[in-house]
Motif scaffolding. Structure first.
Motif, mmCIF file in Angstrom:
data_model
loop_
_atom_site.group_PDB
_atom_site.id
_atom_site.type_symbol
_atom_site.label_atom_id
_atom_site.label_comp_id
_atom_site.label_asym_id
_atom_site.label_seq_id
_atom_site.Cartn_x
_atom_site.Cartn_y
_atom_site.Cartn_z
ATOM 1 N N ALA A 89 0.842 -1.199 0.000
ATOM 2 C CA ALA A 89 0.000 0.000 0.000
ATOM 3 C C ALA A 89 0.876 1.247 0.000
ATOM 4 O O ALA A 89 0.556 2.246 -0.659
ATOM 5 N N LYS A 90 1.988 1.182 0.697
ATOM 6 C CA LYS A 90 2.936 2.312 0.721
ATOM 7 C C LYS A 90 3.525 2.543 -0.667
ATOM 8 O O LYS A 90 3.673 3.687 -1.103
ATOM 9 N N ILE A 91 3.844 1.470 -1.375
ATOM 10 C CA ILE A 91 4.345 1.602 -2.749
ATOM 11 C C ILE A 91 3.298 2.289 -3.620
ATOM 12 O O ILE A 91 3.626 3.173 -4.409
ATOM 13 N N ALA A 92 2.052 1.896 -3.457
ATOM 14 C CA ALA A 92 0.966 2.533 -4.221
ATOM 15 C C ALA A 92 0.879 4.020 -3.873
ATOM 16 O O ALA A 92 0.743 4.869 -4.760
ATOM 17 N N ALA A 93 0.977 4.343 -2.598
ATOM 18 C CA ALA A 93 0.867 5.740 -2.155
ATOM 19 C C ALA A 93 2.049 6.586 -2.587
ATOM 20 O O ALA A 93 1.905 7.797 -2.782
ATOM 21 N N ASP A 94 3.197 5.968 -2.754
ATOM 22 C CA ASP A 94 4.391 6.726 -3.149
ATOM 23 C C ASP A 94 4.211 7.429 -4.496
ATOM 24 O O ASP A 94 4.904 8.401 -4.782
ATOM 25 N N SER A 95 3.266 6.955 -5.290
ATOM 26 C CA SER A 95 2.975 7.604 -6.578
ATOM 27 C C SER A 95 2.184 8.890 -6.391
ATOM 28 O O SER A 95 2.065 9.684 -7.310
ATOM 29 N N TYR A 96 1.632 9.051 -5.213
ATOM 30 C CA TYR A 96 0.751 10.164 -4.876
ATOM 31 C C TYR A 96 -0.536 10.164 -5.707
ATOM 32 O O TYR A 96 -1.201 11.172 -5.862
ATOM 33 N N SER A 97 -0.873 8.991 -6.240
ATOM 34 C CA SER A 97 -2.157 8.857 -6.934
ATOM 35 C C SER A 97 -3.266 8.834 -5.883
ATOM 36 O O SER A 97 -3.044 8.442 -4.732
ATOM 37 N N GLU A 98 -4.450 9.249 -6.285
ATOM 38 C CA GLU A 98 -5.590 9.253 -5.360
ATOM 39 C C GLU A 98 -5.851 7.845 -4.840
ATOM 40 O O GLU A 98 -5.997 7.628 -3.642
ATOM 41 N N GLY A 100 -3.828 5.315 -4.758
ATOM 42 C CA GLY A 100 -2.706 4.834 -3.960
ATOM 43 C C GLY A 100 -2.730 5.389 -2.548
ATOM 44 O O GLY A 100 -2.517 4.658 -1.568
ATOM 45 N N LEU A 101 -2.986 6.689 -2.437
ATOM 46 C CA LEU A 101 -3.087 7.308 -1.113
ATOM 47 C C LEU A 101 -4.221 6.681 -0.304
ATOM 48 O O LEU A 101 -4.055 6.371 0.885
ATOM 49 N N GLU A 102 -5.353 6.474 -0.946
ATOM 50 C CA GLU A 102 -6.508 5.933 -0.225
ATOM 51 C C GLU A 102 -6.310 4.471 0.165
ATOM 52 O O GLU A 102 -6.776 4.039 1.219
ATOM 53 N N GLU A 103 -5.607 3.713 -0.663
ATOM 54 C CA GLU A 103 -5.292 2.323 -0.288
ATOM 55 C C GLU A 103 -4.385 2.314 0.942
ATOM 56 O O GLU A 103 -4.603 1.542 1.878
ATOM 57 N N HIS A 104 -3.386 3.176 0.936
ATOM 58 C CA HIS A 104 -2.470 3.248 2.078
ATOM 59 C C HIS A 104 -3.231 3.656 3.341
ATOM 60 O O HIS A 104 -3.057 3.033 4.411
ATOM 61 N N ALA A 105 -4.081 4.651 3.234
ATOM 62 C CA ALA A 105 -4.869 5.089 4.394
ATOM 63 C C ALA A 105 -5.797 3.980 4.886
ATOM 64 O O ALA A 105 -5.958 3.790 6.097
ATOM 65 N N ARG A 106 -6.375 3.235 3.951
ATOM 66 C CA ARG A 106 -7.285 2.142 4.340
ATOM 67 C C ARG A 106 -6.534 1.082 5.141
ATOM 68 O O ARG A 106 -7.014 0.614 6.180
#
Length: 185
Positions: A89-98, A100-106
């Motif tokens: 999830a952190k890898i997804a968020a590192d893109s700063y995509s919406e 990705g950020l929401e997956e990391h937060a979830r």
């Protein structure tokens, strides 16, 4: 040809061809096809090792690594293995995509790392604005974190902007907001 072998359930042939292709032409499409061979055989260890190898050794083009991170995270979320989901999830968020950020937060929320999740949701709202207001409101209500008063101010903008939507999720979000805020008229 490896993909065709996968469709025909000839997994050994598919695996051999796709592994060779991954060496000669390493890209997400090839790794995805190889991961599907393992997924079809219910071999989670090889499936995950394939994606880990991809992330470690193949150059990130665009959002490819983020998409893989989201895919692996989502897999572990579905199994309620949030600790295993977190690094992806952190890898997804590192893109700063919406997404990705929401997956990391979830995932952080499920792990009860609520202050960290609130920081990610705040960044999501700051970066993506209106399209995130509904999820931010839900997050604030469900966790007691974030800026609920700001979320209350922002949500009506979301409702107004999406009032003509035919998406049932939007209607559900507006209904939930009205119910939680006592707007029953």
């Amino acid at each position: 040809l490896g993909i065709a072998y996968t469709r025909d359930h000839q997994y050994d042939r598919a695996e051999n061809l796709l592994k060779q292709t991954a060496v000669l032409a390493p890209d997400k499409t090839v790794y995805d096809a190889l991961s599907q061979v393992y997924f079809a055989q219910h071999d989670e260890d090889k499936w995950l090792k394939t994606w880990d190898n991809y992330l470690a050794n193949v150059e990130d083009l665009g959002l490819d690594h983020a998409q893989v991170g989201w895919t692996v995270s989502e897999h572990f979320v579905q199994q309620q293995q949030f600790d295993r989901a977190l690094p992806y999830a952190k890898i997804a968020a590192d893109s700063y995509s919406e997404w990705g950020l929401e997956e990391h937060a979830r995932v952080l929320t499920e792990l009860r790392k609520l202050d960290e999740a609130a920081q990610i949701m705040d960044a999501d709202v700051e970066r993506y604005g209106l399209s995130t207001y509904d999820r931010y409101y839900d997050f604030c209500q469900l966790t007691g974190r974030g800026n609920l008063s700001a979320a209350r101010r922002m949500f009506p903008e979301f409702a107004k902007a999406y009032a003509q939507s035919t998406d049932s999720r939007v209607f559900s979000e507006i209904g939930n907001y009205d119910l939680l805020e006592g707007n029953l008229d």
